[in-house]
Design an enzyme around this catalytic site. Structure first.
Site, short mmCIF file in Angstrom:
data_model
loop_
_atom_site.label_atom_id
_atom_site.label_comp_id
_atom_site.label_asym_id
_atom_site.label_seq_id
_atom_site.Cartn_x
_atom_site.Cartn_y
_atom_site.Cartn_z
N ARG A 294 -8.71 0.01 -8.67
CA ARG A 294 -9.06 0.44 -7.31
C ARG A 294 -7.90 0.07 -6.40
O ARG A 294 -6.95 -0.57 -6.83
CB ARG A 294 -10.41 -0.12 -6.85
N ASP B 189 -6.25 3.47 3.10
CA ASP B 189 -6.54 4.49 2.09
C ASP B 189 -6.03 5.85 2.50
O ASP B 189 -5.75 6.71 1.67
CB ASP B 189 -8.04 4.55 1.81
O1 MRU Z 1 -12.78 0.67 -2.74
P1 MRU Z 1 -11.39 0.11 -2.96
O2 MRU Z 1 -11.40 -1.26 -3.54
O3 MRU Z 1 -10.53 1.08 -3.74
O4 MRU Z 1 -10.78 0.01 -1.49
C1 MRU Z 1 -9.49 -0.48 -1.35
C2 MRU Z 1 -9.04 -0.61 0.06
O5 MRU Z 1 -9.75 -0.28 0.99
C3 MRU Z 1 -7.63 -1.08 0.28
O6 MRU Z 1 -7.54 -1.82 1.45
C4 MRU Z 1 -6.69 0.13 0.36
O7 MRU Z 1 -6.89 0.98 -0.73
C5 MRU Z 1 -5.28 -0.26 0.45
S1 MRU Z 1 -4.68 -0.91 -1.06
C6 MRU Z 1 -3.03 -1.23 -0.93
#
Ligand code: MRU
Length: 343
Positions: free
Chosen positions: A45, A236
Site C-alpha cells: 500500500r 495519493d
Molecule cells: O490506504 P493506504 O495505506 O494505501 O494509504 C496510504 C496513504 O494515504 C499515504 O499517505 C500516501 O499513499 C502517500 S505514500 C508515500
C-alpha cells in the site's frame, strides 16, 4: 530497510504489510491476479508502492502470455492493465505507472514478443529505481525545512514502506536525521487500518529515528501545548489546483495545523501530481470494507453487530491549508504545481 517490492527470480516479491509489525513475511506473487489481490488487500500500500507493484504485475503477467503476434499480445497485456487498474481508485500513481507500461508496450510494436517481455520487466525496474531516486531528492529539498530539535507530526505511513524505498514524508525525516538533526516524530496511529501505529512506528524504529505514537484525537491538544513544530504527510493524488487527497484524517491535521500556525507540508513525487484532475472534489475517494472500522487490525468486533459504518479511505485537504509541497524538483506552493509540472 527490507525492500517493499522487488522482482525476484521471475516473481514479484512483496513485503506483506498486512502482517506488520507482528511478522516480517514476504509474499511471492507468481501471477498478476495475486499482485492485484495484494494491492486490494493492502499487503502492499502507499501510492508510489502501488504504482511500482502494478508495473511489475503487468511485466509478470506478460511473461506467461502464449501469443507470438504483437496485436494479440498487446490486447492481452491491456486486459492485465485493466485488471490492475480496478484495484484501488484514489492513488493516481497506479494509473500513472500503468500508462507508462502501456506506452512502453506501444513503443515496442514490431519487436519480437520475447524482446517486448524482457523490456517490460526492464521498464518496471526503471520505475522502481526512479521512485527511490525521487524520494532521495525530495528528502534533500525537504530536510532544509526541518530545524535541529524539531518535532514533526505525520499521518499514515508515507515511508519506505509506502514507496519503492526511502519514503516521501519519511524520506524528508530520514534526510534530516542523516544530516545529524536531532528530530522526533509524532506518529498518528491512523485509524481505521493503523498505518501509523503498525507501519510508521515500525519503520522508524528500524532506523532508530525517535518516534512517539499518539492516537489521532491527540494531535490538537499537543499542537496547543507547542509540542508540534511542523507536519509532513504524503499524498495519493494532487489535483491541478493543489488540493491533496491523502489518508483519511489528513484534512483534520491540516485544519488543526492552520489553527495553531504550524506549517503543513505535503511530500510527493511528480507521479502523484494529476494535472488532468482540476480540483480535489473531482478525486475519486475509495470506500472500504466496514469491518476495518468495526474491528481493530482483524481483532474482535468493537461495535454492535449491524452497526452502520462510513469508511472513506481518503480525504481531500484544500490547497489553502498546505504551506508547500515538497517534490523531487524542489519545494513549491500548491498553486505553483500546475506550472512546474506541465509536460
Ligand atoms: O490506504 P493506504 O495505506 O494505501 O494509504 C496510504 C496513504 O494515504 C499515504 O499517505 C500516501 O499513499 C502517500 S505514500 C508515500
Amino acid at each position: 530497510m527490507v525492500p517493499t517490492v522487488e522482482w525476484k527470480d521471475g516473481a514479484v516479491r512483496l513485503l506483506d504489510q498486512s502482517r506488520l509489525p507482528e511478522k516480517v513475511e514476504f509474499l511471492d506473487c507468481r501471477d498478476y491476479q495475486t499482485v492485484a489481490r495484494a494491492i486490494l488487500e493492502l499487503r502492499v500500500r502507499g501510492a508510489p508502492a502501488i504504482g511500482v507493484t502494478a508495473a511489475m504485475g503487468i511485466a509478470l503477467g506478460a511473461q506467461s502470455l502464449p501469443m507470438t503476434g504483437y496485436d494479440e499480445f498487446a490486447k492481452a497485456v491491456t486486459r492485465i492493465c485493466e485488471h490492475l487498474a480496478a484495484t484501488r481508485p484514489t492513488a493516481v500513481n497506479l494509473f500513472w505507472a500503468i500508462e507508462r507500461m502501456k506506452r512502453t508496450l506501444a513503443g515496442l510494436r514490431g519487436q519480437p514478443v520475447a524482446e517486448i517481455k524482457r523490456r517490460l520487466v526492464e521498464e518496471s525496474q526503471r520505475i522502481l529505481d526512479e521512485d527511490v531516486a525521487m524520494n532521495k531528492a525530495m528528502g534533500q529539498h525537504g530536510a532544509a525545512l526541518v530545524r535541529d530539535g524539531q518535532t514533526i507530526l505525520t499521518h499514515c505511513n508515507a515511508g519506505a514502506l509506502a514507496t519503492a524505498g526511502y519514503g516521501t514524508a519519511l524520506g524528508v525525516v530520514r534526510a534530516a536525521w542523516e544530516q545529524g538533526k536531532k528530530i522526533r516524530v509524532l506518529a498518528d496511529e491512523t485509524r481505521p487500518v493503523l498505518q501509523g501505529a503498525r507501519l510508521t512506528v515500525w519503520e522508524l524504529m528500524q532506523d532508530k529515528i525517535p518516534v512517539t505514537l499518539i492516537t489521532d484525537s491527540m494531535a490538537g491538544a499537543l499542537m496547543k501545548q507547542g509540542l508540534v513544530h511542523l507536519c509532513i504527510v504524503g499524498a495519493d493524488r494532487i489535483a491541478a489546483n493543489g488540493d491533496v487527497a491523502n489518508k483519511i484524517g489528513t484534512y483534520s491535521v491540516a485544519v488543526l495545523a492552520k489553527a495553531h500556525g504550524i506549517p503543513f507540508y505535503v511530500a510527493a513525487p511528480h507521479s502523484t501530481i494529476d494535472l488532468a484532475t482540476p480540483s480535489g472534489d473531482r478525486i475519486p475517494i475509495e470506500q472500504r470494507n466496514p469491518q476495518e472500522v468495526t474491528s481493530v487490525h482483524g481483532g474482535p468486533a468493537i461495535a454492535p453487530a449491524g452497526t452502520e459504518v462510513l469508511n472513506p479511505a481518503f480525504d481531500v485537504t484544500p490547497a489553502s491549508y498546505i504551506t508547500a509541497v515538497i517534490t523531487e524538483r524542489g519545494v513549491f506552493k500548491p498553486g505553483e504545481l500546475s506550472r512546474q509540472f506541465r509536460v
